[in-house]
Scaffold this active site. Structure first.
Site: not given
Ligand code: SF4
Length: 340
Positions: A83-84, A87, A96, A100, A103, A105, A266, A303, A310
């Site tokens: 994206r940049y 990096r 994972c 979460c 999340c 993603r 997000d 983001d 960002k």
């Molecule tokens: S925020 Fe998303 S990518 Fe990060 S640990 Fe939690 S579930 Fe996994």
């Protein structure tokens, strides 16, 4: 704990019937360390809120999107996000230790997610990094790269060691707080095996996550030569009050973790119950100034939806009233938030 049945059996939810539809859409995962932190007597427990699925996740608002930060628009080869200029993200794995509920993603991680790079895809990703001399830093994220075995992590680090223009390696992980026992000597040796300066961003959102075991894991990482920085998400009902946010940032510093990013949540699908307004976020972050040490001040970032990168929304978000903001990206472009 990976199924609704597991959650019912553990007494973490009363009635699993309404949650099966959530679990079919978004992965469920809670480690024993997190289960031990959940207060079953508190219906608003901030730990449960982060990890136990809820029927609210089936509510999708029009501005939410599958790829809220635009990873896919900047992915030249599988597993790389560029994206940049200086990096890249290297996403080797989309698994994972916990899933979460907020999340960003969530459509990419879990058993039905994008999986793990094949050996051929990993070769192509490393070739991409090696052939772009402008890349100074490789950021391993995912998924959580620390679910990989030390052997696999070491293999990746040894490959990066051979790329002269890479000076910095950075990991983003939840493991030190949700599965601290994984952070053993073999893991730390693997993380530092590139010989490059290596940073590790510890993702935690509530001061209760700093258990004695998590503190010990962070101490081992620091002693092992990793530079530690923080990553948190500002979440309604978890850390959107000054006292909790201040204790979280102080907790990082007490563990030698330099506060770095506080993310505005997000526009991930089914997460509107976690979102605070930018105005409330700005007020909270301003409230940290003076109240706690300068060492404890995070950068509050958004983001920008669509993959524009960002923005520091302490300064680069201008209120237009009615909860609407104009946000400036790193190249000077202006974007409406929420997006129109
Ligand atoms: S925020 Fe998303 S990518 Fe990060 S640990 Fe939690 S579930 Fe996994």
């Amino acid at each position: 704990m990976k199924t609704v049945k597991d959650l019912v059996q553990a007494g973490l939810v009363n009635d699993g019937a309404g949650l099966e539809a959530v679990a079919q859409k978004y992965a469920v995962g809670i480690t024993p360390a997190v289960v031990a932190l959940i207060d079953r007597d508190d219906p608003n427990d901030p730990m449960a809120r982060q990890f136990v699925p809820s029927a609210a996740e089936l509510v999708q608002t029009p501005d939410e999107r599958v790829d809220p930060i635009g990873d896919l628009t900047h992915s030249p080869v599988e597993g790389i996000v560029h994206r940049y200029p200086d990096r890249v993200l290297l996403k080797a794995v989309h698994v994972c230790p916990v899933y979460c509920r907020f999340c960003f993603r969530r459509e990419m991680v879990g058993p039905q997610g994008l999986g793990t790079l094949t050996p051929g895809q990993m070769d192509a990703a490393v070739d991409y990094i090696a052939s772009h001399s402008e890349i100074w830093e490789v950021i391993l994220t995912g998924g959580d790269p620390l679910v990989l075995s030390p052997r696999r992590l070491r293999d990746m680090m040894v490959r990066l060691a051979g790329i002269e223009h890479i000076k910095i390696v950075r990991f983003h992980t939840r493991v030190p707080v949700v599965e601290p026992e994984r952070v053993d000597a073999a893991m730390i040796d693997a993380l530092t095996a590139s010989g490059k300066t290596t940073y590790l961003a510890v993702h935690a959102n509530h001061p209760r996550e700093f258990t004695p075991e998590a503190r010990a894991a962070m101490a081992r990482m620091h002693a092992g030569g990793l530079a530690l920085i923080s990553q948190s998400v500002l979440l309604k009902g978890v850390n959107d009050d000054l006292e909790t946010l201040a204790a979280l940032m102080q907790g990082f510093v007490e563990n030698r973790v330099q506060p770095y990013y506080l993310h505005h949540p997000d526009l991930a699908p089914g997460t509107s119950h976690f979102r605070v307004s930018i105005a409330d976020g700005q007020a909270l972050v301003a409230g940290l100034r003076g109240r706690i040490s300068g060492l404890c001040q995070p950068t509050y970032v958004l983001d920008i939806p669509g993959g524009h990168g960002k923005a520091d929304i302490r300064t680069a978000a201008i209120s237009g009233g009615d909860g609407c903001f104009t946000v400036r990206d790193w190249q000077g472009g202006e974007h409406a938030y929420p997006p129109k």
